[in-house]
Design an enzyme around this catalytic site. Sequence first.
Site, PDB file in Angstrom:
ATOM      1  N   CYS A  76      84.192  47.808  41.277  1.00  0.00           N
ATOM      2  CA  CYS A  76      82.899  48.224  41.822  1.00  0.00           C
ATOM      3  C   CYS A  76      82.459  47.144  42.794  1.00  0.00           C
ATOM      4  CB  CYS A  76      81.862  48.426  40.729  1.00  0.00           C
ATOM      5  SG  CYS A  76      80.225  48.856  41.377  1.00  0.00           S
ATOM      6  N   GLY A  77      82.700  47.379  44.074  1.00  0.00           N
ATOM      7  CA  GLY A  77      82.394  46.361  45.076  1.00  0.00           C
ATOM      8  C   GLY A  77      80.917  46.065  45.200  1.00  0.00           C
ATOM      9  N   CYS A 225      79.055  53.570  47.258  1.00  0.00           N
ATOM     10  CA  CYS A 225      80.205  53.202  46.432  1.00  0.00           C
ATOM     11  C   CYS A 225      81.060  52.261  47.260  1.00  0.00           C
ATOM     12  CB  CYS A 225      80.994  54.438  45.996  1.00  0.00           C
ATOM     13  SG  CYS A 225      82.460  54.026  45.012  1.00  0.00           S
TER      14      CYS A 225
END
Length: 289
Positions: A76-77, A225
């Site tokens: 999850c950047g 995202c």
Amino acid sequence: MSALANHSFVKMNGIGNEIVVLDLRDVKHVVTPDEARAVASRVPYDQLMVLQRPRLDGTEAFIRIYNNDGSESGACGNGMRCVVSQVFGKTGQTSATFETRAGLLNCWQGPAPGLYTVDMGVPKFGWQDIPLAEEFRDTRYIELQIGPIDAPILHSPSVVSMGNPHAVFWVDNDVNSYDLERFGPLLENHPIFPERANITLAQIVDRDHITMRTWERGAGLTRACGSAACATAVAAARLKRANRLVHMTLPGGELTIEWRERDDHVLMTGTATFEFEGRLAPELFASVA
């Protein structure tokens, strides 16, 4: 009683990606899916970023990442930028390495105040690595569509793994003109994706600019995202439709993605915004085993 009862948390967002950061480095406890869902019921999030004691020398923490349905994610950047913001703010560091299920992530202060860069690693393109349920030799496009056979609404996505599976559908119209809330669940759970997938609609504005929307595996329609932005940028470059350094516009804000040529690492740069902090009420976990 759950070890999470009365534990402090920080609510943040990464360009609209709703994030809760929970630092458990002082507690020997692994969050269960039921606990993750209990937290989401009171403090809604897209991802719960849990810092646990480091397992490897030279790392700040081992990060477990939970979607709001209790499932775990490999990457999850946007959440990592929120973690980095919290750690750097407390320690004064300007760089650090974290371990996740997807591997080691190097992070550092970005080119301007309030910006953070996360090295998301090397993308994977092999059908077994993504993974897909059947062999496709060329994953720049695969055979998958929504709608009538002779006039599909969406078709031929590019597929990439950025620590989690992504399918990117290329559209010529505004990404907001498609009913992603209806198509997203169908595509996320399509049999071709044995571990489900993040579903993105992407429009190439020009070689330096892409707009996109994502239905996130285990979280649903999201304003941002980070790993999907990375997957989309990489997929566009593979197709020779965009440069390796691109500006990404998501519903929640902007990201800069560079697919670095010298080592194929994907660098994501963007903001992380603090919202509030609090403590988890014990009654949240009353029915949690």
